[in-house]
Design a protein around this motif. Structure first.
Motif, PDB file in Angstrom:
ATOM      1  N   ASP A   1       0.977  -1.162  -0.046  1.00 40.60           N
ATOM      2  CA  ASP A   1       0.087   0.124   0.099  1.00 40.60           C
ATOM      3  C   ASP A   1       0.999   1.387   0.160  1.00 40.60           C
ATOM      4  O   ASP A   1       1.773   1.338   0.986  1.00 40.60           O
ATOM      5  CB  ASP A   1      -0.808   0.178   1.121  1.00 40.60           C
ATOM      6  CG  ASP A   1      -1.930   0.945   1.177  1.00 40.60           C
ATOM      7  OD1 ASP A   1      -2.234   1.778   0.313  1.00 40.60           O
ATOM      8  OD2 ASP A   1      -2.301   1.355   2.289  1.00 40.60           O
TER       9      ASP A   1
ATOM     10  N   SER B   1       1.993   5.366  -0.510  1.00 43.53           N
ATOM     11  CA  SER B   1       1.393   6.602   0.029  1.00 43.53           C
ATOM     12  C   SER B   1       2.180   7.785  -0.458  1.00 43.53           C
ATOM     13  O   SER B   1       3.319   7.452  -1.319  1.00 43.53           O
ATOM     14  CB  SER B   1       1.372   6.734   1.525  1.00 43.53           C
ATOM     15  OG  SER B   1       2.654   6.933   1.993  1.00 43.53           O
TER      16      SER B   1
ATOM     17  N   ASP C   1       0.543   9.556   5.107  1.00 47.44           N
ATOM     18  CA  ASP C   1      -0.004   8.328   5.493  1.00 47.44           C
ATOM     19  C   ASP C   1       1.299   7.476   5.509  1.00 47.44           C
ATOM     20  O   ASP C   1       2.578   7.681   4.858  1.00 47.44           O
ATOM     21  CB  ASP C   1      -0.649   7.813   4.230  1.00 47.44           C
ATOM     22  CG  ASP C   1      -2.333   8.243   4.629  1.00 47.44           C
ATOM     23  OD1 ASP C   1      -2.458   8.599   5.766  1.00 47.44           O
ATOM     24  OD2 ASP C   1      -3.125   7.727   3.804  1.00 47.44           O
TER      25      ASP C   1
ATOM     26  N   THR D   1       3.443   4.350   4.521  1.00 52.18           N
ATOM     27  CA  THR D   1       3.471   3.283   3.092  1.00 52.18           C
ATOM     28  C   THR D   1       4.042   1.920   3.932  1.00 52.18           C
ATOM     29  O   THR D   1       4.800   1.774   4.727  1.00 52.18           O
ATOM     30  CB  THR D   1       4.614   3.574   2.118  1.00 52.18           C
ATOM     31  OG1 THR D   1       4.322   4.628   1.278  1.00 52.18           O
ATOM     32  CG2 THR D   1       5.087   2.293   1.316  1.00 52.18           C
TER      33      THR D   1
ATOM     34  N   CYS E   1      -2.068  -0.050  13.790  1.00 46.82           N
ATOM     35  CA  CYS E   1      -2.932  -0.031  12.488  1.00 46.82           C
ATOM     36  C   CYS E   1      -4.224  -0.823  12.844  1.00 46.82           C
ATOM     37  O   CYS E   1      -5.159  -0.282  12.414  1.00 46.82           O
ATOM     38  CB  CYS E   1      -2.073  -0.294  11.502  1.00 46.82           C
ATOM     39  SG  CYS E   1      -0.729   0.633  10.894  1.00 46.82           S
TER      40      CYS E   1
ATOM     41  N   ARG F   1      -3.939   5.753  11.060  1.00 46.24           N
ATOM     42  CA  ARG F   1      -3.223   4.750  10.096  1.00 46.24           C
ATOM     43  C   ARG F   1      -3.703   3.705  10.159  1.00 46.24           C
ATOM     44  O   ARG F   1      -3.607   2.881  11.051  1.00 46.24           O
ATOM     45  CB  ARG F   1      -1.818   4.885  10.125  1.00 46.24           C
ATOM     46  CG  ARG F   1      -1.248   6.476  10.061  1.00 46.24           C
ATOM     47  CD  ARG F   1      -1.547   7.371   8.799  1.00 46.24           C
ATOM     48  NE  ARG F   1      -1.141   8.760   8.822  1.00 46.24           N
ATOM     49  CZ  ARG F   1      -1.990   9.571   8.850  1.00 46.24           C
ATOM     50  NH1 ARG F   1      -3.365   9.205   8.860  1.00 46.24           N
ATOM     51  NH2 ARG F   1      -1.772  11.022   8.993  1.00 46.24           N
TER      52      ARG F   1
ATOM     53  N   ASP G   1      -2.813   1.642   7.205  1.00 50.59           N
ATOM     54  CA  ASP G   1      -2.181   0.859   5.967  1.00 50.59           C
ATOM     55  C   ASP G   1      -1.466  -0.447   6.314  1.00 50.59           C
ATOM     56  O   ASP G   1      -1.543  -1.466   5.353  1.00 50.59           O
ATOM     57  CB  ASP G   1      -1.114   1.836   5.733  1.00 50.59           C
ATOM     58  CG  ASP G   1      -1.286   3.372   5.474  1.00 50.59           C
ATOM     59  OD1 ASP G   1      -1.981   3.698   4.227  1.00 50.59           O
ATOM     60  OD2 ASP G   1      -1.513   4.121   6.592  1.00 50.59           O
TER      61      ASP G   1
END
Length: 521
Positions: free
Chosen positions: A311, A313, A317, A319, A460, A484, A486
């Motif tokens: 994922d 960013s 955010d 990554t 997360c 967050r 992610d």
């Protein structure tokens, strides 16, 4: 001997008899057989059509899978070619989405095609979502809010399908159809839906007003779990589901209830959809104790066949890249990796009250120079992984993947390997993400993960808010804007990829309507 007089049927009884004499099952194992209404369905029809004040609005609210749409189709056909016909009448069903609008249309069409007594009188025009009775000039149209406003409506019957999907106190489609009935002397509105998530939603306001009894022309049929009943008591299911003793698969619904009691992520959705309670379908994902039970140290990923969730960013955010692989005890080893821009790290830590700076010092988060994520850093790490393990599949969010492929070329990947690793992306909507959420939940519940209690991944996971659509599909959202998730997203994608690629995907369970003798939907 006195001659017995023939009993005169009431309007509601007449309609019930017509349905059972003329309509056939549209779906299910008894497809094509004569349709037989359940007792509660007959009660609903009697309450609508035998109202001495003449029903203007009927609100039918009960949990999903209690035959709501099938009953709507029966009512529609009563007005298309049954005892309730009016010459040149306009009939409508209204839904919030095209997909929902198509459900009632589809079932009505199936009934027409399978019912030889009514089939000659009705013409289906699929391209226009319309059914016609040309002899009497009657038209039915299935419309949705997505299709925009409808002009020139003069409806004598409107069926609002799943009005509970409207979260606000006002709905343009509902207002448009209601205002269009003013020229009709005997217009009928049918609202048939599971509960809305809040007291302020339009459906909730209509139900609460109907409860007062102020308008005798409004009929209310409401089945829900009462507030004084434990929603995880099997008794709640019997109270809330009128089809409990007719065509619901009790075992399957009881299993759903037990699962909801264990998993916070499914509890609110279960209460709303299966107990018809006014609760938001959003909820926490997983209990912290269950998560900790999966916290054993994962075996190293080097030299293994691995699956990756990615994922990307740009700015604030994270990554995230998560590796999963099978380890010697048959658990899924979980290795999360995170990147964040170095500039403003301390300020961001103070603002969000999250120890990004500490996690960076501990090597739990990698930093990239500047205020935005430099994809070359992530690409370089992926190259190292590709050289030290066998990557079987990468599940990735399509967002910004084109720019990332440039970085992959920069660090030494060739085009062929990029195409091999990055084929089709992983959708983030309800339909694509729902099965992945289910797979991760099952793995956590069965304690099949070894995630080592990685603090960033755990954080997360705690930030997830589960959102559900009316079909029960789920996806993630952040609890707060600065949260967050992610790492949770990449773990979910990686687990789904691993399970699919290794052929361990569970077959969908049989629907709890699959053995019903009546009707489906």
């Amino acid at each position: 001997m006195a001659r017995q007089t023939k009993k005169t049927l009431s309007r509601g009884e007449r309609n019930i008899r017509w349905i059972e004499q003329n309509l056939c099952q549209g779906e299910g194992k008894d497809v094509g057989k004569p349709l037989r209404l359940a007792k509660f369905q007959k009660e609903i029809l009697i309450s609508i059509y035998n109202n001495p004040s003449s029903t203007r609005r009927a609100i039918i609210s009960m949990p999903k899978k209690n035959g709501k749409t099938a009953l709507s189709a029966c009512i529609l056909l009563l007005h298309m070619c049954g005892p309730e016909v009016q010459t040149n009448a306009q009939l409508f069903s209204a839904a919030r989405t095209r997909k929902q609008a198509a459900i009632l249309m589809r079932l009505a069409v199936q009934m027409i095609r399978l019912s030889p007594k009514i089939r000659p009188y009705l013409n289906v025009i699929q391209s226009k979502n319309t059914i016609e009775n040309k002899t009497l000039g009657i038209t039915y149209t299935a419309m949705s809010k997505e299709a925009g406003s409808q002009q020139g409506m003069n409806p004598s019957l409107v069926i609002h399908d799943e009005l509970g999907q409207t979260p606000h106190a006002q709905d343009d489609l509902y207002d448009a159809t209601e205002s269009a009935t003013v020229t009709q002397q005997n217009a009928l509105t049918i609202i048939i839906s599971t509960a809305a998530p809040s007291d302020g939603a339009l459906l909730s306001l209509l139900i609460d007003d109907a409860k007062t009894g102020a308008d005798p022309r409004t009929v209310l049929y409401l089945k829900e779990c009462p507030p004084d009943i434990d929603p995880f008591d099997p008794k709640a299911l019997e109270i809330a589901n009128p089809a409990w003793n007719d065509f619901i698969n009790k075992r399957e619904l009881l299993d759903l209830q037990k699962s909801a009691a264990r998993l916070p992520s499914t509890a609110n959705s279960f209460k709303n959809l299966n107990l018809n309670m006014r609760v938001s379908s959003s909820s926490d994902f997983i209990d912290s104790e269950i998560w900790k039970a999966n916290g054993s140290t994962p075996e190293p990923w080097h030299g293994k066949q691995i699956f990756i969730g990615l994922d990307l960013s740009i700015t604030t955010d994270l990554t995230s890249l998560t590796i999963v692989h099978k380890q010697s005890d048959d658990k899924w080893a979980v290795h999360p990796m995170f990147w964040i821009p170095s500039d403003g790290l301390i300020e961001r830590s103070k603002r969000d009250k999250v120890p990004y700076d500490v996690w960076s010092d501990q090597g739990l988060i990698h930093t990239t120079q500047g205020r935005v994520i430099e994809y070359d850093f992530i690409a370089q790490k992926l190259l190292e992984i590709d050289e030290q393990a066998t990557i079987k599949h990468i599940a990735f969010d399509r967002y910004n993947i084109k720019n990332f492929k440039k970085s992959l070329l920069n660090v030494g990947f060739n085009e062929a390997r990029i195409d091999e690793l990055f084929g089709q992306g992983f959708g983030q909507g309800y339909v694509s993400f729902g099965p992945a959420v289910r797979d991760l939940e099952n793995a956590i519940l069965k304690e099949e993960l070894a995630h080592g209690n990685h603090p960033v991944l755990t954080w997360c996971m705690s930030n997830i808010k589960i959102m559900s659509d009316p079909a029960g599909n789920r996806k993630y959202e952040k609890k707060q804007s600065f949260s967050r998730i992610d790492g949770a997203v990449t773990l979910t994608m990686a687990i789904r990829s691993a399970i699919e690629q290794t052929g361990q995907t569970e077959k969908p369970k049989t629907s709890y309507l699959s053995r019903q003798p009546l009707m489906i939907l």
